[in-house]
Design a protein around this motif. Sequence first.
Motif, PDB file in Angstrom:
ATOM      1  N   TYR A  93      -7.091   0.452   4.828  1.00 19.53           N
ATOM      2  CA  TYR A  93      -7.445  -0.081   3.515  1.00 19.53           C
ATOM      3  C   TYR A  93      -6.636  -1.346   3.216  1.00 19.53           C
ATOM      4  O   TYR A  93      -7.179  -2.343   2.722  1.00 19.53           O
ATOM      5  CB  TYR A  93      -7.228   0.968   2.420  1.00 19.53           C
ATOM      6  CG  TYR A  93      -7.531   0.438   1.040  1.00 19.53           C
ATOM      7  CD1 TYR A  93      -8.853   0.310   0.621  1.00 19.53           C
ATOM      8  CD2 TYR A  93      -6.517   0.021   0.188  1.00 19.53           C
ATOM      9  CE1 TYR A  93      -9.151  -0.209  -0.632  1.00 19.53           C
ATOM     10  CE2 TYR A  93      -6.805  -0.494  -1.062  1.00 19.53           C
ATOM     11  CZ  TYR A  93      -8.122  -0.613  -1.468  1.00 19.53           C
ATOM     12  OH  TYR A  93      -8.411  -1.135  -2.701  1.00 19.53           O
ATOM     13  N   ALA A  94      -5.347  -1.312   3.531  1.00 22.01           N
ATOM     14  CA  ALA A  94      -4.500  -2.493   3.311  1.00 22.01           C
ATOM     15  C   ALA A  94      -5.020  -3.677   4.117  1.00 22.01           C
ATOM     16  O   ALA A  94      -5.089  -4.807   3.615  1.00 22.01           O
ATOM     17  CB  ALA A  94      -3.049  -2.183   3.674  1.00 22.01           C
ATOM     18  N   GLU A  98      -7.998  -5.102   2.480  1.00 21.29           N
ATOM     19  CA  GLU A  98      -7.588  -5.884   1.309  1.00 21.29           C
ATOM     20  C   GLU A  98      -7.071  -7.257   1.725  1.00 21.29           C
ATOM     21  O   GLU A  98      -7.322  -8.251   1.043  1.00 21.29           O
ATOM     22  CB  GLU A  98      -6.535  -5.134   0.497  1.00 21.29           C
ATOM     23  CG  GLU A  98      -7.111  -3.998  -0.329  1.00 21.29           C
ATOM     24  CD  GLU A  98      -8.098  -4.504  -1.374  1.00 21.29           C
ATOM     25  OE1 GLU A  98      -7.688  -5.203  -2.317  1.00 21.29           O
ATOM     26  OE2 GLU A  98      -9.310  -4.203  -1.231  1.00 21.29           O
ATOM     27  N   LYS A 110       6.089   3.276  -0.255  1.00 22.93           N
ATOM     28  CA  LYS A 110       5.211   2.114  -0.152  1.00 22.93           C
ATOM     29  C   LYS A 110       5.554   1.310   1.093  1.00 22.93           C
ATOM     30  O   LYS A 110       6.650   1.417   1.618  1.00 22.93           O
ATOM     31  CB  LYS A 110       5.364   1.222  -1.388  1.00 22.93           C
ATOM     32  CG  LYS A 110       4.740   1.804  -2.645  1.00 22.93           C
ATOM     33  CD  LYS A 110       4.663   0.725  -3.728  1.00 22.93           C
ATOM     34  CE  LYS A 110       3.916   1.220  -4.930  1.00 22.93           C
ATOM     35  NZ  LYS A 110       2.483   1.331  -4.723  1.00 22.93           N
ATOM     36  N   GLY A 129      -4.856   4.642   4.443  1.00 18.49           N
ATOM     37  CA  GLY A 129      -4.033   3.662   3.736  1.00 18.49           C
ATOM     38  C   GLY A 129      -3.822   2.358   4.473  1.00 18.49           C
ATOM     39  O   GLY A 129      -3.934   1.275   3.895  1.00 18.49           O
ATOM     40  N   TYR A 167       0.842  -1.189   0.000  1.00 17.47           N
ATOM     41  CA  TYR A 167       0.000   0.000   0.000  1.00 17.47           C
ATOM     42  C   TYR A 167       0.876   1.236   0.000  1.00 17.47           C
ATOM     43  O   TYR A 167       2.062   1.177   0.328  1.00 17.47           O
ATOM     44  CB  TYR A 167      -0.979  -0.008   1.186  1.00 17.47           C
ATOM     45  CG  TYR A 167      -0.340  -0.007   2.558  1.00 17.47           C
ATOM     46  CD1 TYR A 167      -0.233   1.166   3.299  1.00 17.47           C
ATOM     47  CD2 TYR A 167       0.145  -1.185   3.120  1.00 17.47           C
ATOM     48  CE1 TYR A 167       0.337   1.173   4.553  1.00 17.47           C
ATOM     49  CE2 TYR A 167       0.721  -1.191   4.373  1.00 17.47           C
ATOM     50  CZ  TYR A 167       0.815  -0.013   5.094  1.00 17.47           C
ATOM     51  OH  TYR A 167       1.390  -0.014   6.339  1.00 17.47           O
ATOM     52  N   ASP A 168       0.265   2.346  -0.381  1.00 12.52           N
ATOM     53  CA  ASP A 168       0.994   3.609  -0.488  1.00 12.52           C
ATOM     54  C   ASP A 168       1.011   4.350   0.837  1.00 12.52           C
ATOM     55  O   ASP A 168       0.007   4.391   1.552  1.00 12.52           O
ATOM     56  CB  ASP A 168       0.355   4.513  -1.547  1.00 12.52           C
ATOM     57  CG  ASP A 168       0.510   3.952  -2.949  1.00 12.52           C
ATOM     58  OD1 ASP A 168       1.551   3.339  -3.234  1.00 12.52           O
ATOM     59  OD2 ASP A 168      -0.421   4.128  -3.753  1.00 12.52           O
TER      60      ASP A 168
END
Length: 181
Positions: free
Chosen positions: A139-140, A143, A109, A136, A103-104
């Motif tokens: 979100y990771a 995912e 990263k 971020g 992820y960013d």
Amino acid sequence: MAAGREAKLQLVQRHVRAFPDFPKKGIVFRDICPILKDAAALKAVIDLFEEHVRNNHQHVDLIVGLDARGFLFGPLLAQRLGIGFVPVRKKGKLPGATVSVSYDLEYGKAEAEIQEDAVAPGQKVLLIDDLLATGGTLYAASELMRKQQAEVLGCMVVIELKELNGTDKLKPHRVFSLIQY
């Protein structure tokens, strides 16, 4: 109960310390360490999270905490709820077979991972961390849960920095935050 909830929120908010210009000029760092060293404030955080889960997510299998501050609140909440806790770690910190996502970050990263057998397909999970900024890291984690075919019921944080719009990145997942700045 609403008065008790409000008193707990005020207690938590009084224990968040602001550090202007940290880690760099223009950023106000919101420090949760005073919450951790005050038993009543820490209990209030876990009480508020527990109330939210019991009122909104009657069927949750696991609390998934993000490295590293999600580890401070997640296990306490999981224990209260009588369910398990799973850590999401930075790449290279977990033994055995792992699943990872990149992820960013603001300046590059990163990678997050869980152990391959930590979450089973179909399990219902709640993600927890101390702070939501750009979204971020959460979100990771979502995912990772998608890769494991788990169902993310929502995200929980102590502090949400509203102006950074982290909730936008997490849609369709709902975010529950105790304090917003």
